[in-house]
Design a protein around this motif. Structure first.
Motif, mmCIF file in Angstrom:
data_model
loop_
_atom_site.group_PDB
_atom_site.id
_atom_site.type_symbol
_atom_site.label_atom_id
_atom_site.label_comp_id
_atom_site.label_asym_id
_atom_site.label_seq_id
_atom_site.Cartn_x
_atom_site.Cartn_y
_atom_site.Cartn_z
ATOM 1 N N SER A 40 45.147 -67.550 59.923
ATOM 2 C CA SER A 40 43.987 -67.340 60.467
ATOM 3 C C SER A 40 42.856 -68.341 60.331
ATOM 4 C CB SER A 40 43.204 -65.930 60.047
ATOM 5 O OG SER A 40 44.006 -64.791 60.244
ATOM 6 N N SER A 41 43.200 -68.901 59.211
ATOM 7 C CA SER A 41 42.150 -70.120 58.542
ATOM 8 C C SER A 41 42.285 -71.222 59.552
ATOM 9 C CB SER A 41 42.708 -70.622 57.190
ATOM 10 O OG SER A 41 43.818 -70.961 57.008
ATOM 11 N N GLU A 45 38.862 -73.329 60.776
ATOM 12 C CA GLU A 45 38.706 -74.913 60.753
ATOM 13 C C GLU A 45 38.395 -75.429 61.932
ATOM 14 O OE1 GLU A 45 42.512 -76.022 58.818
ATOM 15 O OE2 GLU A 45 42.072 -74.973 56.916
ATOM 16 N N ALA A 46 39.126 -75.156 63.239
ATOM 17 C CA ALA A 46 38.793 -75.433 64.306
ATOM 18 C C ALA A 46 37.489 -75.078 64.757
ATOM 19 C CB ALA A 46 40.086 -74.882 65.368
ATOM 20 N N GLU A 47 36.731 -74.012 64.729
ATOM 21 C CA GLU A 47 35.775 -73.680 65.307
ATOM 22 C C GLU A 47 34.601 -73.893 64.516
ATOM 23 O OE1 GLU A 47 35.894 -69.633 66.610
ATOM 24 O OE2 GLU A 47 37.363 -69.954 67.890
ATOM 25 N N GLY A 48 34.649 -73.900 63.314
ATOM 26 C CA GLY A 48 33.592 -74.199 62.442
ATOM 27 C C GLY A 48 32.870 -72.824 62.079
ATOM 28 N N ASP A 64 29.138 -65.841 63.979
ATOM 29 C CA ASP A 64 29.074 -66.073 62.445
ATOM 30 C C ASP A 64 30.529 -66.023 61.952
ATOM 31 O OD1 ASP A 64 28.553 -65.603 59.775
ATOM 32 O OD2 ASP A 64 27.474 -63.894 59.870
ATOM 33 N N ASN A 65 31.186 -67.126 62.120
ATOM 34 C CA ASN A 65 32.561 -67.220 61.636
ATOM 35 C C ASN A 65 32.583 -67.240 60.059
ATOM 36 O OD1 ASN A 65 33.634 -67.201 64.275
ATOM 37 N ND2 ASN A 65 34.633 -69.344 64.224
#
Length: 393
Positions: A40-41, A45-48, A64-65
């Protein structure tokens, strides 16, 4: 007295259920969820932390990631025992984190990307059922009004955000509950009191202070409209009193459930969680030197996010269409007994004035609280369609 006893039994029973359900899911070993937490991480990391889905509507379509990542990472427990970890919640003990009763088991089988898909499926089914039942039990304008409010809240963001979705899932389940009640339910005033108490408690258990008030206001509007349909002798003062009374009961359920978590966590963790939580509440309402409150700025942020130019046009067209219909049918039947529904228009702004700092910092999602205002107005208009049909018969 009977309703008081029912309320006490419901309260004790739900607190016991909340505590025991968290204990149960914390028995799942970390080894069963760690792989999917790690997978999931990659998404975060990809989306911010705060990705935007529509740059032409930037603030209102922001995800709200950051909180979703905390929820996923928080599903991994420490090594201090099931009871301790279920109350510590990865050193975030002031909330119940009730979503973990679903999230931890899901992480055994799925990563965040698949969980998003599951949320999307659940939301699609619930939105469909809400519209179907609203059209069947009230009228098609009610169903359309419900869809319009979701549209104004940029509901497409819910499909890829656990943080935004949970409270709306609760809302739609509450709506379904009320829309499937028989006439007998509405003839006993104690039923809605117990329902509001339960909804307030369940909202506090699952939600992380997004827009919790929607689980009070929208079901309460539906209750009054359904009661007006089934019970002929309702009146203005009775409806107004029910709004005030049920609002108080919901708030009691919400706040006492929250306080119960602080008490349990303080006892189990050997820390003064009550003091820590009250300090955070003071910050959320009064701000700090680093985050000074500005009520005018806060209101502007929330209202501009919700009432975009496009949303204003849609709302005005909808109201205008209703007015034209009433003029065309030569009926302007504004029944006095349904006027109290309009009191709920003020609820979001009362909340904003109290929870100022939170509403200022997080206006990119707290703006959705204004669903209450629009749904109040459109529900009031929808009930006039019911009155017109009765007159024309």
């Amino acid at each position: 007295m009977k309703n008081k006893m029912r309320g006490i039994i419901i309260f004790v029973g739900l607190i016991a259920l909340f505590f025991s359900s968290l204990l149960l899911v914390y028995t799942i070993p970390n080894s069963a969820v760690e792989k999917n937490i790690e997978k999931s991480s990659v998404v975060f990391e990809a989306e911010g932390n705060y990705p935007v889905l529509n740059f032409g509507d930037k603030s209102a379509s922001q995800l709200d990631n950051f909180t979703d990542s905390l929820m996923i990472k928080g599903a991994s427990k420490g090594n201090k025992g099931v009871v301790y970890e279920s109350m510590d919640n990865s050193d975030y003990p002031r909330y119940w984190h009730g979503y973990l009763i679903f999230l931890r088991p899901l992480l055994v089988f799925f990563s965040y990307g698949s969980i998003r898909q599951l949320y999307g499926l659940v939301l699609a089914v619930l939105i469909g059922l809400n519209c179907l039942l609203l059209a069947k039990k009230l009228n098609i304008f009610f169903a359309f009004s419900f869809l319009v409010t979701l549209f104004m809240a940029r509901f497409y963001t819910f499909f890829v955000s656990m943080q935004f979705s949970n409270v709306f899932i609760i809302l739609m389940l509450c709506n379904i509950f009320l829309l499937t009640r028989k006439e007998k339910y509405f003839s006993n005033y104690g039923n809605i009191l117990i329902t509001c108490l339960s909804i307030g408690m369940i909202t506090n258990f699952f939600d992380l202070l997004t827009v919790p008030l929607i689980t009070l206001a929208e079901p309460l509007i539906l209750y009054l409209c359904l009661k007006n349909k089934y019970i002929a002798h309702t009146d203005f003062f009775t409806n107004a009193l029910e709004i005030v009374t049920n609002s108080i009961v919901w708030m009691v359920g919400y706040t006492v459930t929250w306080f119960s978590k602080w008490i349990l966590a303080s006892f189990i963790l050997k820390r003064n969680i009550i003091k820590e939580s009250l300090h955070r509440i003071l910050f959320r309402t009064e701000g700090s030197a680093d985050y000074p409150i500005d009520r005018a700025f806060m209101l502007k942020g929330n209202t501009s996010n919700f009432f975009s130019n496009f949303n204003i046009v849609i709302l005005l067209l909808l109201v205008l269409a209703a007015i034209i219909y009433f003029i065309k049918t030569k009926h302007m039947p504004f029944s006095k007994k349904m006027w109290p529904i309009l009191l709920l228009i003020a609820y979001p702004y009362i909340w904003y004035m109290i929870v100022v700092n939170h509403s200022q910092i997080h206006s990119f999602f707290t703006y959705r609280l204004q669903i209450i205002s629009v749904f109040s107005l459109l529900s009031f208009i929808s009930m006039q369609f019911v009155t017109v049909r009765k007159i024309r018969r």
